[in-house]
Enzyme design. Structure first.
Site, PDB file in Angstrom:
ATOM      1  N   ASP A   1      -5.722   0.477   8.492  1.00  0.00           N
ATOM      2  CA  ASP A   1      -5.408   0.368   7.063  1.00  0.00           C
ATOM      3  C   ASP A   1      -5.963  -0.906   6.422  1.00  0.00           C
ATOM      4  O   ASP A   1      -5.806  -1.106   5.218  1.00  0.00           O
ATOM      5  CB  ASP A   1      -3.883   0.364   6.850  1.00  0.00           C
TER       6      ASP A   1
ATOM      7  N   LYS B   1       0.860  -1.195   0.000  1.00  0.00           N
ATOM      8  CA  LYS B   1       0.000   0.000   0.000  1.00  0.00           C
ATOM      9  C   LYS B   1       0.887   1.234   0.000  1.00  0.00           C
ATOM     10  O   LYS B   1       1.849   1.310   0.773  1.00  0.00           O
ATOM     11  CB  LYS B   1      -0.877  -0.036   1.256  1.00  0.00           C
TER      12      LYS B   1
HETATM   13  O1  C5P Z   1      -5.072   0.775  13.565  1.00  0.00           O
HETATM   14  P1  C5P Z   1      -3.602   0.526  13.616  1.00  0.00           P
HETATM   15  O2  C5P Z   1      -3.240  -0.637  14.481  1.00  0.00           O
HETATM   16  O3  C5P Z   1      -2.998   0.444  12.266  1.00  0.00           O
HETATM   17  O4  C5P Z   1      -2.975   1.818  14.266  1.00  0.00           O
HETATM   18  C1  C5P Z   1      -1.803   1.799  15.050  1.00  0.00           C
HETATM   19  C2  C5P Z   1      -1.703   3.081  15.852  1.00  0.00           C
HETATM   20  O5  C5P Z   1      -1.434   4.193  14.983  1.00  0.00           O
HETATM   21  C3  C5P Z   1      -2.954   3.475  16.612  1.00  0.00           C
HETATM   22  O6  C5P Z   1      -3.012   2.880  17.867  1.00  0.00           O
HETATM   23  C4  C5P Z   1      -2.780   4.991  16.722  1.00  0.00           C
HETATM   24  O7  C5P Z   1      -1.879   5.315  17.764  1.00  0.00           O
HETATM   25  C5  C5P Z   1      -2.111   5.353  15.422  1.00  0.00           C
HETATM   26  N1  C5P Z   1      -3.077   5.775  14.395  1.00  0.00           N
HETATM   27  C6  C5P Z   1      -3.666   7.024  14.508  1.00  0.00           C
HETATM   28  N2  C5P Z   1      -4.570   7.418  13.554  1.00  0.00           N
HETATM   29  C7  C5P Z   1      -4.881   6.603  12.508  1.00  0.00           C
HETATM   30  C8  C5P Z   1      -4.278   5.346  12.383  1.00  0.00           C
HETATM   31  C9  C5P Z   1      -3.383   4.953  13.364  1.00  0.00           C
HETATM   32  O8  C5P Z   1      -3.393   7.775  15.433  1.00  0.00           O
HETATM   33  N3  C5P Z   1      -5.748   7.034  11.604  1.00  0.00           N
END
Ligand code: C5P
Length: 288
Positions: free
Chosen positions: A138, A11
């Site tokens: 994602d 991605k």
């Molecule tokens: O959802 P994912 O596990 O990919 O996200 C990891 C971390 O990245 C989240 O816990 C958050 O701290 C940060 N994040 C964020 N805003 C997003 C995606 C991720 O702050 N849109």
């Protein structure tokens, strides 16, 4: 049922604006997400229990990463479909890990697609979307596997104007970067969303449209991994590179090129100087 294989394409965020922050700490984004024709391969087949094996050039990087998102995805899908989670899963890992190109998210999305086929499960789209989002912000976009405008925290997905043929050179300094750490280090104000308003005629026009859009996580990522600045500088100064940016929360950066010959030459030139970097050229998958 014969085995099912699904490619988990890398991605790439062609631009990524951070537009706000929710009370729960998640950030609101506006991003143009595309996929590159390089990725991991997920293969599933029928079995009496649930297992995961991994091989491939970057498999060793997964060691010690804790709970694997592939098994989490398998279990979540089985729970939602109310069937036992029985499958032999094999992952051929080619993408760097914790690298801003959605390796884990693409693997999770590929697991959902492959096991849905193997198990003959068709969840309602809204339920599949929610299940994907619970695995990672994602993962929903990685289920779509085609150029997409991503909003919200990654949960609002929309069509984008058709994109032209183009090639990408992906470069990672082989230093893993934690997404939460990058979001935490981000400073400054929020950007306005700037979705693409029209369809670029060619790669040059796409680069021109992206020139005034950027990746708002770049400075934060560089503060944690200074090598990213060198990667960007190297890409920017490579002949025929139309645009260089970081993808996601880094550390992988990409260069945009008009065609394969230019991208392959750039990847070879960068590898000649920085043999220790992970560097690949791949087509931008403008549709799937
Ligand atoms: O959802 P994912 O596990 O990919 O996200 C990891 C971390 O990245 C989240 O816990 C958050 O701290 C940060 N994040 C964020 N805003 C997003 C995606 C991720 O702050 N849109």
């Amino acid at each position: 049922m014969p085995p099912v294989s699904v490619e988990a394409w890398a991605k790439v965020n062609l631009y990524l604006h951070v537009t706000g922050k929710r009370p729960d700490g998640y950030h609101l984004l506006d991003s143009l997400v595309v996929f590159a024709g390089i990725g991991d391969t997920l293969r599933v087949e029928a079995a009496d229990d649930l297992s995961l094996s991994v091989d491939g050039p970057t498999a060793a990087l997964l060691d010690g990463m804790g709970g694997n998102i592939v098994l989490d995805a398998a279990q979540a899908l089985a729970r939602a479909a109310q069937i036992p989670a029985l499958a032999r899963i094999h992952l051929t890992k080619r993408l760097p890990v914790a690298a801003g190109i959605g390796g884990g998210s693409a693997d999770a999305a590929a697991t959902l697609l492959a096991l849905s086929r193997l198990w003959g499960v068709t969840l309602p789209p809204a339920q599949l979307h929610a299940l994907a989002l619970a695995l990672g912000a994602d993962v929903p976009v990685c289920l779509r596997r085609r150029p997409t405008r991503m909003g919200g925290i990654g949960d609002t997905l929309a069509e984008v104007p058709p994109l032209p043929a183009a090639w990408l050179v992906l470069v990672n300094p082989r230093i893993g970067l934690s997404t939460p750490a990058v979001f935490k280090a981000r400073q400054g104000c929020f950007s306005a969303p700037q979705p693409l308003e029209s369809s670029p005629a060619d790669a040059e026009q796409l680069a021109a449209m992206l020139a005034h859009r950027g990746n708002d996580l770049t400075d934060a990522a560089i503060s944690l991994v200074p090598d990213i600045a060198e990667v960007l500088q190297m890409l920017q100064t490579t002949p025929e590179c139309l645009l260089a940016r970081m993808s996601g929360s880094g550390a992988t950066c990409f260069g945009l090129f008009a065609g394969q010959a230019q991208a392959d030459a750039a990847a070879a030139a960068i590898t000649a100087v920085h043999g220790q970097w992970w560097c690949k050229s791949a087509p931008l998958l403008s549709a799937s």
